[in-house]
Design an enzyme around this catalytic site. Structure first.
Site, PDB file in Angstrom:
ATOM      1  N   HIS A  23       0.839  -1.207   0.000  1.00  0.00           N
ATOM      2  CA  HIS A  23       0.000   0.000   0.000  1.00  0.00           C
ATOM      3  C   HIS A  23       0.873   1.257   0.000  1.00  0.00           C
ATOM      4  CE1 HIS A  23      -3.104  -2.613   2.303  1.00  0.00           C
ATOM      5  NE2 HIS A  23      -3.599  -2.400   1.110  1.00  0.00           N
ATOM      6  N   LYS A  47     -16.949  -6.903   6.444  1.00  0.00           N
ATOM      7  CA  LYS A  47     -15.704  -7.439   7.009  1.00  0.00           C
ATOM      8  C   LYS A  47     -15.624  -7.067   8.482  1.00  0.00           C
ATOM      9  CE  LYS A  47     -12.736  -7.145   2.885  1.00  0.00           C
ATOM     10  NZ  LYS A  47     -11.549  -6.461   2.327  1.00  0.00           N
ATOM     11  N   ARG A  97      -1.677  -6.266  -8.283  1.00  0.00           N
ATOM     12  CA  ARG A  97      -0.603  -7.252  -8.110  1.00  0.00           C
ATOM     13  C   ARG A  97      -0.665  -8.359  -9.153  1.00  0.00           C
ATOM     14  NH1 ARG A  97      -2.510  -7.943  -2.073  1.00  0.00           N
ATOM     15  NH2 ARG A  97      -4.352  -7.926  -3.400  1.00  0.00           N
ATOM     16  N   SER A 134      -2.956  -7.612   3.096  1.00  0.00           N
ATOM     17  CA  SER A 134      -3.271  -7.484   4.525  1.00  0.00           C
ATOM     18  C   SER A 134      -3.722  -8.832   5.082  1.00  0.00           C
ATOM     19  CB  SER A 134      -4.385  -6.462   4.734  1.00  0.00           C
ATOM     20  OG  SER A 134      -3.985  -5.208   4.270  1.00  0.00           O
TER      21      SER A 134
HETATM   22  O1  PNS Z   1      -9.030  -2.901   0.710  1.00  0.00           O
HETATM   23  P1  PNS Z   1     -10.327  -3.370   0.145  1.00  0.00           P
HETATM   24  O2  PNS Z   1     -11.269  -3.836   1.249  1.00  0.00           O
HETATM   25  O3  PNS Z   1     -10.164  -4.395  -0.947  1.00  0.00           O
HETATM   26  O4  PNS Z   1     -11.004  -2.073  -0.545  1.00  0.00           O
HETATM   27  C1  PNS Z   1     -12.241  -2.178  -1.222  1.00  0.00           C
HETATM   28  C2  PNS Z   1     -12.823  -0.811  -1.543  1.00  0.00           C
HETATM   29  C3  PNS Z   1     -12.808   0.096  -0.322  1.00  0.00           C
HETATM   30  C4  PNS Z   1     -11.996  -0.153  -2.614  1.00  0.00           C
HETATM   31  C5  PNS Z   1     -14.251  -1.019  -2.060  1.00  0.00           C
HETATM   32  O5  PNS Z   1     -14.912  -1.940  -1.228  1.00  0.00           O
HETATM   33  C6  PNS Z   1     -15.095   0.252  -2.098  1.00  0.00           C
HETATM   34  O6  PNS Z   1     -14.855   1.114  -2.911  1.00  0.00           O
HETATM   35  N1  PNS Z   1     -16.045   0.351  -1.161  1.00  0.00           N
HETATM   36  C7  PNS Z   1     -16.885   1.520  -0.985  1.00  0.00           C
HETATM   37  C8  PNS Z   1     -18.358   1.216  -1.301  1.00  0.00           C
HETATM   38  C9  PNS Z   1     -18.600   1.365  -2.779  1.00  0.00           C
HETATM   39  O7  PNS Z   1     -18.414   2.416  -3.369  1.00  0.00           O
HETATM   40  N2  PNS Z   1     -19.022   0.242  -3.401  1.00  0.00           N
HETATM   41  C10 PNS Z   1     -19.248   0.176  -4.814  1.00  0.00           C
HETATM   42  C11 PNS Z   1     -17.940  -0.092  -5.540  1.00  0.00           C
HETATM   43  S1  PNS Z   1     -18.192  -0.115  -7.292  1.00  0.00           S
END
Ligand code: PNS
Length: 176
Positions: A23, A47, A97, A134
């Site tokens: 990150h 989560k 990745r 993570s």
């Molecule tokens: O580190 P992560 O948990 O893989 O991150 C995922 C994240 C935060 C990028 C994604 O879950 C997100 O954007 N969540 C916010 C809610 C949202 O906008 N959902 C629609 C995505 S198209």
């Protein structure tokens, strides 16, 4: 006096439970491409994080010291596109990745563009950190493995304290 220059700002979103060196690498590289980077820390109801929101914000802030133009903010539980709009960000930046990451990220990138027009910029992950996530880092620590070099030092200390086998210290992680 204002210069009237447009600030190009991006958002780097994630759960960051906890932040890894992968990150940090992506955020550092994003900071070379954009004037400002907002690191958005998500509260994902799907989560159950190991680290609370305040701890994740704190670990990120400590890990990003010295990288200019970066700030860390809680994103709350809403849509990423709404956060981007409020932050006046022109793009989302994500690290990739692998092809698996791409398959996961592409629909989100397209949905976000559909919803608001915000573009997603993908940065290839640093090959030396390709295996770092993570969730894997947490699993390895739980079973007594060594993740030094994969997360910032302060994060390693917190991981060991929270998840490491009882009695394990930073310099003693290879014993069976
Ligand atoms: O580190 P992560 O948990 O893989 O991150 C995922 C994240 C935060 C990028 C994604 O879950 C997100 O954007 N969540 C916010 C809610 C949202 O906008 N959902 C629609 C995505 S198209």
């Amino acid at each position: 006096m204002t210069s009237g220059r447009t600030v190009h700002r991006c958002v780097c979103p994630g759960s960051f439970d906890p932040v890894t060196n992968g990150h940090v690498d992506v955020i550092r590289r994003a900071s070379t491409l954009f004037d400002e980077v907002v690191v958005a820390v998500l509260t994902n109801p799907a989560k159950r994080p190991v680290f609370g929101l305040e701890e994740r914000l704190d670990m990120l802030t400590g890990s990003l010291t010295g990288i200019d133009g970066v700030r860390v903010e809680a994103m709350g539980g809403g849509l990423l596109v709404d956060f981007c709009r409020k932050a006046e960000a022109v793009a989302v930046v994500k690290g990739l990745r692998s092809g698996t990451d791409f398959a996961y990220e592409l629909p989100m990138a397209l949905m976000n563009r559909h919803l608001s027009g915000v573009e997603t910029v993908f940065l290839p992950g640093e090959p030396a950190l390709e295996h770092v996530s993570s969730s894997l880092v947490k699993e390895v620590v739980r079973y007594g493995g060594n993740v030094s070099g994969l997360v910032p030092k302060s994060v390693l200390a917190r991981l060991l304290e929270r998840l490491g086998p009882v009695g394990q210290t930073e310099g003693d992680q290879s014993s069976p």
